[in-house]
Design a protein around this motif. Structure first.
Motif, PDB file in Angstrom:
ATOM      1  N   ARG A  81       0.854  -1.343   0.014  1.00  0.00           N
ATOM      2  CA  ARG A  81      -0.023   0.063   0.067  1.00  0.00           C
ATOM      3  C   ARG A  81       0.857   1.274  -0.072  1.00  0.00           C
ATOM      4  O   ARG A  81       0.472   2.201  -0.347  1.00  0.00           O
ATOM      5  N   LEU A 111      -6.863  -3.202  -8.848  1.00  0.00           N
ATOM      6  CA  LEU A 111      -7.453  -1.794  -8.580  1.00  0.00           C
ATOM      7  C   LEU A 111      -8.506  -1.864  -7.510  1.00  0.00           C
ATOM      8  O   LEU A 111      -8.554  -1.014  -6.861  1.00  0.00           O
ATOM      9  N   ARG A 118      -6.693  -1.496  -4.493  1.00  0.00           N
ATOM     10  CA  ARG A 118      -6.060  -0.254  -4.431  1.00  0.00           C
ATOM     11  C   ARG A 118      -7.064   0.915  -3.817  1.00  0.00           C
ATOM     12  O   ARG A 118      -6.531   1.652  -3.044  1.00  0.00           O
ATOM     13  N   HIS A 119      -8.053   0.541  -4.470  1.00  0.00           N
ATOM     14  CA  HIS A 119      -9.380   1.498  -3.909  1.00  0.00           C
ATOM     15  C   HIS A 119     -10.121   1.022  -2.841  1.00  0.00           C
ATOM     16  O   HIS A 119     -11.124   1.510  -2.490  1.00  0.00           O
ATOM     17  N   ARG A 120      -9.552   0.106  -2.043  1.00  0.00           N
ATOM     18  CA  ARG A 120      -9.860  -0.307  -0.917  1.00  0.00           C
ATOM     19  C   ARG A 120     -11.423  -0.923  -1.034  1.00  0.00           C
ATOM     20  O   ARG A 120     -12.472  -0.416  -0.177  1.00  0.00           O
ATOM     21  N   ARG A 121     -11.825  -1.617  -1.888  1.00  0.00           N
ATOM     22  CA  ARG A 121     -13.178  -2.178  -2.181  1.00  0.00           C
ATOM     23  C   ARG A 121     -13.442  -3.462  -1.998  1.00  0.00           C
ATOM     24  O   ARG A 121     -14.506  -4.100  -2.252  1.00  0.00           O
ATOM     25  N   GLU A 168     -16.277  -2.924 -12.340  1.00  0.00           N
ATOM     26  CA  GLU A 168     -15.777  -1.930 -11.691  1.00  0.00           C
ATOM     27  C   GLU A 168     -14.080  -1.736 -12.398  1.00  0.00           C
ATOM     28  O   GLU A 168     -13.530  -2.414 -12.576  1.00  0.00           O
ATOM     29  N   TYR A 169     -13.972  -0.342 -12.535  1.00  0.00           N
ATOM     30  CA  TYR A 169     -12.541   0.225 -13.119  1.00  0.00           C
ATOM     31  C   TYR A 169     -12.401  -0.666 -14.317  1.00  0.00           C
ATOM     32  O   TYR A 169     -11.118  -1.078 -14.654  1.00  0.00           O
ATOM     33  N   GLU A 179      -9.835   1.693 -16.699  1.00  0.00           N
ATOM     34  CA  GLU A 179      -8.323   1.803 -16.097  1.00  0.00           C
ATOM     35  C   GLU A 179      -7.570   0.622 -16.444  1.00  0.00           C
ATOM     36  O   GLU A 179      -6.522   0.386 -16.765  1.00  0.00           O
ATOM     37  N   SER A 216      -1.027  -0.797  -9.231  1.00  0.00           N
ATOM     38  CA  SER A 216      -0.892  -0.292  -7.931  1.00  0.00           C
ATOM     39  C   SER A 216      -0.121   0.893  -7.897  1.00  0.00           C
ATOM     40  O   SER A 216      -0.080   1.355  -6.831  1.00  0.00           O
TER      41      SER A 216
END
Lengths: 255, 257, 620
Positions: free
Chosen positions: A77, A103, A106-109, A120-121, A124, A161
């Motif tokens: 992180r 991803l 990284r987006h804490r989902r 999602e994403y 990207e 990341s």
């Protein structure tokens, strides 16, 4: 300005010193190769940087922040990405989902129990796959890809990341000479553009001499040489413990 | 990268050189292999004469390991003809093929980590064989001196290079006529790779026939008589090492940039 | 003091026979990688055969001849089982192996019942060792001294066999890497068959030696095999010396545990196992298991239901909603049970498939749900609605606690630990008479008045089970579900991209347990009662069979599997007394016909795609 600073790193296992007082730095956009005989402590060294092993002594600093002894997840992180010697992708997911997985993390989902993950994403993920040339295969299962392609997916996953430092453990192991050069050239280009620092281990001296900006040599746990490729290549100590007569790699970096 | 791929060739480029026709120790024809639904090998032909060292080259996933595994009887779904020392082994179990004198050394070493060096060697032991060099632990220790100092060490406590030596020694204990060496230099320091190359040249002198797969061209060039290139499961080129060295086009297409 | 010594010695005697069984199990597992559930059956048969032989033979030689004969008989039977069954399973997923050998347990149970009858059979004493010796003034059976000596003697002989003979070295090599051993010229089939002989003969010997100590009975098989599992897991799978240490530990634990907690020695044993595994995840002398080489094809990526599938589901739902208008109460009751079992199977699938955690004791959570509802009714007089809320909560809480231990392990170890926890829950339900009513169960767990008609409870079950299954499916497609699969596919990579794998597994285990608990609660109200057998091994196995019947790698599999299984079971019980035999044969047949799983079998029917180079992905 160096991105990674390693100071006096030391680790013993059962009384045997695996790594002894190792210090080095890696700068933005720089590819630093870590080489040395089998069992010289390269893996231990690597694992202390990514958090798998806690050093006995010494410090690891990333852009001024202390990483020493943190868990692998915390270190990731804070901006340390990695690729594996034996490829480790998610075989039951598509290429795109592999990148999406990073991803999402990284987006804490990760504890989202409701929304469909696959939507999602997407953009990207596809953009990252474009950069490594894997966009046309985005919807194929990762488990059926050719080996060289899996390595590219791994690179996309590592870049997803947005790391400041990339640790690559024998990135070209198991690849044909031609693919090795291609992969490392791609890596060099991407990290140069993003200003990422790279530390990699490698046994293929053709790759090392062609792509490393600097080389450090580990033997019996201690650094015995460091410098630009020509200097290390001509170092008699390095030849003695590691390079041998030079019959096993190309002369003068001509790949 | 601007490597000029010449695309998938259907015809095999063939140099001259020995190894085809009568007197071949190992003769593979029209070998196919599958893993589940994926077809890995497509009509592979390969002939190896007694005493030769042949290098099988190609990228990872091209089919090198599967070729070796199919010859050694380790791939269940295979078809085609494999004849070894005059015997058709295409339908034999792996242990029967090994007992005919065809030794297989896998790419990831796979030594028995719980067993000592001596015990590892014992697993590979077979009776002496006519026409093949005959090995004892003591003779193997002169070939690989590092092993002599660690007879009773468990395999799991050896370095990568030592394990690679042990895995070859273990197969040699079966007194084979021919050994299949899968990527003997992978993951080894250049200095150890040199030792490995010397050992293979020694074996060749003993009269052993060797087929090895390699990614390291320097290594392959040093020890081999002939090269065979495999790509997407099919043989694309065969020729002597000298011919391969001279054939810029083939090298560019399959091997280097 | 004398009492304690005598207790200690009897612990040692018990440890010896436990060691003989566990050593056999461990050796067989080492080489074949099959956890042989039927190992206890060989032990039981050893006892029965020794009883019958001793009956026919006479004199001092008669007894010892019977013991030897029983051991040889068990060994030969082991050879037959290897040749006819196990040999076909070496490449199957480990769960299939476990199930097939469990099928064998069922078959042997009914055969033994047919041959020896349901009575306990007390055999003769050992000639020359009938008496007692006095140890510190306490009487102690001479025969037990023989047993005490036997354990270390067998350990020593096995050590010599494995370290000083070529056969032993080859067995150890094959334990590590079967394929490589074969590629070096070793004929594996003969090696495996001989290992099976040795292992099952040890079990038969242990069973035969037990005849003078306890009556041969039909419960010996499961009792000893569960205990032997515990020993092998504590000692480390495949380690004979570990099995010896663990036998000593368990023997003493039982000898002294019975003085302190006579009712819960079993719980004590399992608690020790859980503790050992948390400290040493691979047992005292065990090592991480090698990744199986005969890899199965990777699972294909999951995809949301297609348009066609959505229409099919909507149509099926419409039919189910309309059904009470058309069919009678009996059909509604059977279908209600199918809904409940579909939720139960889906909850297990959630843990096994996306979670990668094979639970061999999922009945624990089904039972906790049922008991949650039942106890609330029994002790607080609560109605159905609070009961159905309590069911998933109770099971979820149980899963939360047990899961904390379980997610630290993987593979066979995890399966064994889940089994152990299920046995704990079972023994509590069975033995805590004042609270649970023991084997009298809890009666009168009836639905509320508004849900009492069969059609009303049918709709209630459809909504709750259907809703539960939908939620599980939703979670599988969510980021959480993806992260869960990520942790299963590659724990190494997942750790390196910030996924807390264990925490995800723990949460998934809890969720799965809660869903199973809801199913258990519904089941309680549909039957009107709760009994300890809801938590038995065979309930866990039922759930596994349902999941495997449908296919682990498909999301709709558990639903189909539950329907097929329940339909078959309902029919079978109606028509035969030997249902265990039939079920056992059916399980073995299923595993043999679909050695790669049902989905694997379907995959093979599809045409091959040429020229696909994925050599490394599959070969490694």
């Amino acid at each position: 300005m160096s991105i990674l600073q390693v100071r006096d790193l030391t680790k013993s296992f059962g009384g045997v010193q695996a790594v002894r007082g190792v210090s080095f730095e890696v700068g933005a956009g720089e590819l630093l190769a870590l080489i040395g005989p089998n069992g010289a402590g390269k893996t231990t060294c690597f694992n202390m940087l990514n958090g798998q092993i806690r050093p006995d002594r010494g410090s690891v600093t990333l852009e001024g922040r202390d990483l020493t002894g943190l868990s692998p997840r915390r270190i990731w992180r804070m901006g340390v990405g990695r690729t594996f010697q034996i490829t480790a992708t998610y075989a039951s997911m598509t290429v795109r989902e592999n990148v999406q997985m990073v991803l999402l993390s990284r987006h804490r989902r990760l504890f989202d129990l409701w929304r469909p993950a696959a939507s999602e994403y997407v953009d990207e993920a596809l953009d990252l796959l474009e950069q490594v040339g894997m966009r046309p295969q985005a919807d194929r299962p990762c488990g059926v890809l050719a080996y060289g392609d899996v390595k590219r997916v791994e690179l996309a996953m590592a870049l997803a990341s947005e790391p400041r430092l990339l640790l690559m453990d024998e990135p070209t192991a198991g690849m044909a000479p031609k693919e090795r050069i291609e992969l490392m050239a791609l890596t060099a280009e991407l990290v140069r553009r993003r200003g990422v620092a790279v530390l990699f281990t490698e046994h293929d001296m053709d790759v090392v001499f062609a792509h490393a900006h600097r080389i450090i040599v580990l033997s019996r746990g201690a650094l015995i040489a460091s410098g630009p490729p020509p200097v290390v290549r001509d170092d008699p100590d390095v030849q003695e413990v590691y390079l041998g007569s030079g019959a096993m790699f190309a002369k003068e970096g001509a790949a | 990268m601007t490597a000029a791929m010449t695309g998938h060739r259907t015809a095999t480029v063939t140099g001259t050189g020995p190894g085809t026709g009568a007197g071949a120790l190992l003769e593979v024809s029209e070998l196919d292999a599958w893993y589940g639904r994926a077809r890995i090998l497509n009509q592979v032909d390969l002939a190896v004469a007694r005493g030769e060292v042949v290098a099988l080259l190609g990228r990872n996933g091209a089919g090198k390991s599967t070729t070796f595994r199919a010859i050694a009887g380790l791939v269940e779904q295979r078809s085609g003809r494999v004849s070894f020392a005059g015997t058709d082994v295409s339908r034999r179990a792996s242990y029967e093929i090994a007992r005919l004198g065809l030794g297989y050394v896998p790419e990831d070493r796979r030594i028995f980590t719980d067993l000592t060096v001596m015990e590892n060697l014992e697993v590979g032991r077979q009776a002496p064989r006519n026409g093949a060099p005959s090995w004892t632990p003591e003779r193997l220790f002169t070939l690989f001196p590092n092993l002599a100092e660690m007879r009773n060490r468990p395999g799991g406590r050896m370095s990568g290079g030592e394990q690679q030596m042990l895995t070859i020694a273990r197969t040699l204990m079966g007194n084979p006529l021919l050994i299949l060496l899968d990527e003997p230099s992978e993951g080894l320091a250049p200095r150890i790779v040199e030792m490995m190359a010397n050992a293979i040249l020694e074996l060749k002198k003993e009269g052993l026939t060797v087929v090895l797969s390699e990614q390291n061209l320097h290594f392959a060039a040093l020890v081999s008589d002939r090269a065979v290139i495999i790509e997407t499961g099919a043989i694309r080129y065969r020729g002597t090492m000298a011919e391969l060295a001279a054939d810029e086009e083939v090298r560019r297409a399959y091997l280097t940039m | 003091m004398g009492f304690l010594v005598a207790q200690f010695l009897s612990g040692l005697a018990h440890a010896s026979s436990l060691f003989l069984v566990a050593a056999g199990l461990s050796i067989i597992f080492g080489v074949t990688r099959i956890v042989n559930f039927a190992h206890g059956s060989f032990y039981m048969l050893g006892a029965f055969v020794a009883y019958s032989l001793a009956d026919r033979l006479s004199g001092a030689l008669g007894f010892w001849g019977a013991v030897a004969g029983a051991a040889v008989f068990a060994g030969l039977l082991g050879v037959a089982v290897e040749v006819l069954l196990l040999r076909r399973l070496y490449r199957s997923p480990e769960l299939f192996q476990l199930l097939a050998t469990f099928g064998l347990v069922l078959v042997v149970q009914d055969l033994a019942l047919a041959i020896w009858g349901p009575e306990d059979l007390l055999g003769p004493r050992a000639p020359g060792l009938e008496g007692i010796v006095r140890i510190l003034g306490r009487p102690f059976p001479q025969y037990d001294l023989l047993l005490i000596a036997l354990g270390p003697a067998v350990l020593g002989l096995l050590w010599l066999l494995f370290h000083r003979t070529r056969w032993g070295i080859l067995v150890r090599a094959a334990t590590e890497d079967r394929e490589m051993t074969g590629a070096l010229g070793v004929k594996q089939t003969r090696l495996f068959t001989s290992v099976l002989f040795l292992g099952t003969a040890l079990a038969g010997l242990a069973g035969a030696l037990q005849v003078p100590r306890e009556a041969a009975n039909l419960q010996m098989d499961i009792n000893i095999v569960v205990e032997a599992f515990v020993v092998v897991v504590i000692g480390g799978m495949g380690s004979v010396a570990g099995a010896f240490l663990a036998s000593l530990l368990i023997g003493q634990l039982q000898a002294f545990g019975i003085l302190i907690f006579p009712q819960v020695t079993l719980v004590l044993v399992f608690l020790v196992m859980a503790l050992v595994l948390v400290v040493r995840p691979y047992g005292l002398l065990g090592r991480p298991q090698a990744v199986p080489r005969a890899g199965h094809a990777p699972e294909t990526p999951i995809a949301p239901a297609s348009q066609g599938a959505r229409i099919a589901w909507a149509a099926a739902l419409a039919v189910l909603l309309a059904l009470p208008l058309a069919v009678g109460d009996y059909a509604l009751v059977v279908l209600t049970e199918v809904f409940v079992l579909a939720l139960f199977a889906s909850s297990l699938h959630f843990a096994m498939g996306p979670g990668g955690m094979v639970s061999f004791g999922h009945a624990a959570y089904f039972g906790l749900g049922a008991y949650g509802a039942g106890l609330l009714m029994k002790h607080l007089g609560a109605g159905m609605v609070p009961g159905l809320i309590a069911a998933p909560l109770a099971a979820g809480l149980g899963a939360l606690v047990f899961g904390w231990f379980c997610v630290r392990l993987s593979g066979v170890y995890l399966a064994m630990l889940t089994l152990a926890f299920a046995q704990i829950v079972w023994s509590v339900a069975f033995q805590w008479y004042s609270v649970t009513g023991g084997d009298n169960g809890i009666l009168g767990v009836w639905p509320a008045a508004w849900a009492a008609p069969k059609w009303a409870f049918y709709y209630l079950s459809l909504v709750l089970a259907g809703g539960g299954i939908y939620l599980l499916r939703r979670v599988i497609f969510s980021p959480f579900g993806y992260a869960l699969r990520a942790g299963r596919d590659s724990p190494l990579r997942s750790d390196a991209i910030g996924i807390p794998v264990k925490r995800h597994q723990w949460a998934a285990f809890t969720l799965s347990g809660a869903a199973a608990g809801l199913a258990g609660g519904l089941y309680a109200y549909s039957k009107g009662s709760v009994f300890p057998n809801l938590i038995s091994i065979s309930t866990s196995v039922d759930a596994l069979v349902m999941v495997l019947l449908g296919g682990v790698q498909t999301l709709t599999g558990p639903i189909v599997g539950a329907a097929v299984f329940h339909g078959l079971e309902t029919e079978m019980v109606r028509h035969t007394d030997y249902w265990r035999l039939l079920l056992g044969v059916a399980i073995i047949a299923m595993v043999l016909v679909f050695p790669q799983g049902v989905v694997g079998a379907l995959e093979r029917l599809r045409p091959r795609r040429p020229g696909q180079a994925r050599e490394e992905a599959v070969a490694r």
